[in-house]
Design a protein around this motif. Structure first.
Motif, PDB file in Angstrom:
ATOM      1  N   GLU A   1     -27.086  11.883 -21.772  1.00 40.75           N
ATOM      2  CA  GLU A   1     -26.325  10.865 -20.680  1.00 40.75           C
ATOM      3  C   GLU A   1     -27.626  10.107 -19.894  1.00 40.75           C
ATOM      4  O   GLU A   1     -27.128   8.982 -19.752  1.00 40.75           O
ATOM      5  CB  GLU A   1     -26.073  12.197 -19.373  1.00 40.75           C
ATOM      6  CG  GLU A   1     -25.516  11.505 -18.263  1.00 40.75           C
ATOM      7  CD  GLU A   1     -25.480  12.544 -17.095  1.00 40.75           C
ATOM      8  OE1 GLU A   1     -24.170  12.601 -16.362  1.00 40.75           O
ATOM      9  OE2 GLU A   1     -26.190  13.417 -17.196  1.00 40.75           O
TER      10      GLU A   1
ATOM     11  N   MET B   1     -26.456   6.178 -19.471  1.00 38.80           N
ATOM     12  CA  MET B   1     -26.797   5.832 -18.002  1.00 38.80           C
ATOM     13  C   MET B   1     -27.709   4.422 -17.891  1.00 38.80           C
ATOM     14  O   MET B   1     -27.354   3.365 -17.189  1.00 38.80           O
ATOM     15  CB  MET B   1     -27.198   6.815 -17.095  1.00 38.80           C
ATOM     16  CG  MET B   1     -27.425   6.445 -15.628  1.00 38.80           C
ATOM     17  SD  MET B   1     -28.310   7.370 -14.805  1.00 38.80           S
ATOM     18  CE  MET B   1     -29.982   7.037 -15.570  1.00 38.80           C
TER      19      MET B   1
ATOM     20  N   THR C   1     -26.406   0.659 -16.982  1.00 38.18           N
ATOM     21  CA  THR C   1     -27.147   0.069 -15.796  1.00 38.18           C
ATOM     22  C   THR C   1     -27.723  -1.253 -16.410  1.00 38.18           C
ATOM     23  O   THR C   1     -27.508  -2.269 -15.625  1.00 38.18           O
ATOM     24  CB  THR C   1     -28.392   0.927 -15.220  1.00 38.18           C
ATOM     25  OG1 THR C   1     -27.641   2.128 -14.881  1.00 38.18           O
ATOM     26  CG2 THR C   1     -28.958   0.272 -14.114  1.00 38.18           C
TER      27      THR C   1
ATOM     28  N   MET D   1     -20.278   4.554  -9.334  1.00 38.86           N
ATOM     29  CA  MET D   1     -20.609   5.070 -10.392  1.00 38.86           C
ATOM     30  C   MET D   1     -19.581   6.210 -10.837  1.00 38.86           C
ATOM     31  O   MET D   1     -19.106   6.983  -9.938  1.00 38.86           O
ATOM     32  CB  MET D   1     -22.159   5.876 -10.356  1.00 38.86           C
ATOM     33  CG  MET D   1     -23.082   4.866  -9.673  1.00 38.86           C
ATOM     34  SD  MET D   1     -24.453   5.789  -9.165  1.00 38.86           S
ATOM     35  CE  MET D   1     -25.027   4.958  -7.767  1.00 38.86           C
TER      36      MET D   1
ATOM     37  N   SER E   1     -18.851   9.416 -13.946  1.00 38.55           N
ATOM     38  CA  SER E   1     -19.266  10.190 -15.172  1.00 38.55           C
ATOM     39  C   SER E   1     -18.377  11.341 -15.089  1.00 38.55           C
ATOM     40  O   SER E   1     -17.880  11.684 -14.158  1.00 38.55           O
ATOM     41  CB  SER E   1     -20.787  10.563 -15.023  1.00 38.55           C
ATOM     42  OG  SER E   1     -21.053  11.140 -13.936  1.00 38.55           O
TER      43      SER E   1
ATOM     44  N   LEU F   1     -23.498  13.276 -10.771  1.00 40.56           N
ATOM     45  CA  LEU F   1     -24.832  12.785 -11.208  1.00 40.56           C
ATOM     46  C   LEU F   1     -25.948  13.659 -10.372  1.00 40.56           C
ATOM     47  O   LEU F   1     -25.885  13.514  -9.323  1.00 40.56           O
ATOM     48  CB  LEU F   1     -24.735  11.280 -10.980  1.00 40.56           C
ATOM     49  CG  LEU F   1     -23.976  10.370 -12.008  1.00 40.56           C
ATOM     50  CD1 LEU F   1     -23.964   9.091 -11.516  1.00 40.56           C
ATOM     51  CD2 LEU F   1     -24.268  10.740 -13.445  1.00 40.56           C
TER      52      LEU F   1
ATOM     53  N   SER G   1     -30.747  10.364 -11.505  1.00 42.22           N
ATOM     54  CA  SER G   1     -30.039   9.530 -12.102  1.00 42.22           C
ATOM     55  C   SER G   1     -29.309   8.241 -10.920  1.00 42.22           C
ATOM     56  O   SER G   1     -29.226   7.286 -11.164  1.00 42.22           O
ATOM     57  CB  SER G   1     -28.853  10.143 -12.803  1.00 42.22           C
ATOM     58  OG  SER G   1     -29.291  10.934 -13.758  1.00 42.22           O
TER      59      SER G   1
ATOM     60  N   PHE H   1     -20.214   6.910 -19.230  1.00 36.26           N
ATOM     61  CA  PHE H   1     -20.784   6.552 -17.766  1.00 36.26           C
ATOM     62  C   PHE H   1     -20.296   5.026 -17.438  1.00 36.26           C
ATOM     63  O   PHE H   1     -20.736   4.189 -18.250  1.00 36.26           O
ATOM     64  CB  PHE H   1     -22.335   6.390 -17.873  1.00 36.26           C
ATOM     65  CG  PHE H   1     -22.997   6.235 -16.561  1.00 36.26           C
ATOM     66  CD1 PHE H   1     -22.878   7.095 -15.536  1.00 36.26           C
ATOM     67  CD2 PHE H   1     -23.686   5.160 -16.405  1.00 36.26           C
ATOM     68  CE1 PHE H   1     -23.343   7.193 -14.391  1.00 36.26           C
ATOM     69  CE2 PHE H   1     -24.146   4.811 -15.031  1.00 36.26           C
ATOM     70  CZ  PHE H   1     -23.976   5.582 -14.084  1.00 36.26           C
TER      71      PHE H   1
END
Length: 206
Positions: A127, A131, A135, A155, A157, A161, A165, A197
């Motif tokens: 993950e 991420m 980003t 965000m 997922s 998170l 993160s 993500f």
């Protein structure tokens, strides 16, 4: 503050909803979204705003369609991103520790008239790697937003998170911005997309 929402309205009403012309069942929303090339008239938009009791009307612009005076904010996006924009604005669906509400979104939309929507995603494992990949992609898409007056980043997922993160995303976004007076908002929610993500953002262009 230009807009004040009472608690009952925030609790009972979706933050954002998309409306199309000639719909029979019109449900209320705090932020009324519509597609600008649906050829709405100013009178029809005025009636829509009154009917759904929206605090603000947001036009989703997928081409060079000109805005009407009644439209309070225009968000530029691709045709296949319309639902993604509405989902980002609908902060009542956020389900994790980041606190943001309809007033925050409206405050952002007051910061300008023209906004740009961008999004990116990454898939795979672990993950932390996906991420970071998502980003980095977002930061490259936000290159034109370094001096923006306002930005909202969502965000998404498959699970909530951790704070570490969240901090890495916020630090990357805030490191890009050069305007000390910028208003920055974040939201976070969960999806059913495994090993994925996703980041979405709108920022003030003018």
């Amino acid at each position: 503050m230009k807009y004040q929402l009472d608690n009952s309205q925030v609790d009972d009403t979706p933050c954002a909803a998309l409306y199309r012309p000639k719909i029979e069942c019109v449900l209320p929303a705090i932020i009324g979204c519509f597609i600008m090339n649906d050829e709405w008239s100013e009178q029809a938009l005025f009636e829509l705003k009154q009917k759904v009791k929206a605090d603000i009307l947001v036009g989703l612009q997928t081409d060079d369609h000109e805005s009407l005076d009644i439209v309070e904010a225009v968000i530029k996006c691709q045709p296949d991103e319309i639902n993604d924009v509405v989902e980002l604005l609908d902060v009542t669906s956020a389900s994790t520790i980041i606190g943001i509400d309809a007033v925050d979104v409206i405050n952002l939309l007051e910061r300008g008239n023209s906004f740009q929507f961008v999004q990116t995603s990454a898939t795979g494992e672990p993950e932390l790697d996906i991420m970071k990949e998502a980003t980095n992609k977002l930061i490259s898409l936000l290159a034109k937003a370094h001096n923006t007056k306002g930005i909202f980043v969502g965000m998404q997922s498959v699970q909530s998170l951790p704070l570490e993160s969240l901090a890495s995303v916020t630090e990357a976004v805030e490191g890009l911005l050069s305007n000390d007076a910028v208003s920055i908002y974040y939201s976070s929610n969960m999806s059913d997309e495994l090993n994925n993500f996703r980041l979405k953002a709108i920022y003030v262009e003018d």
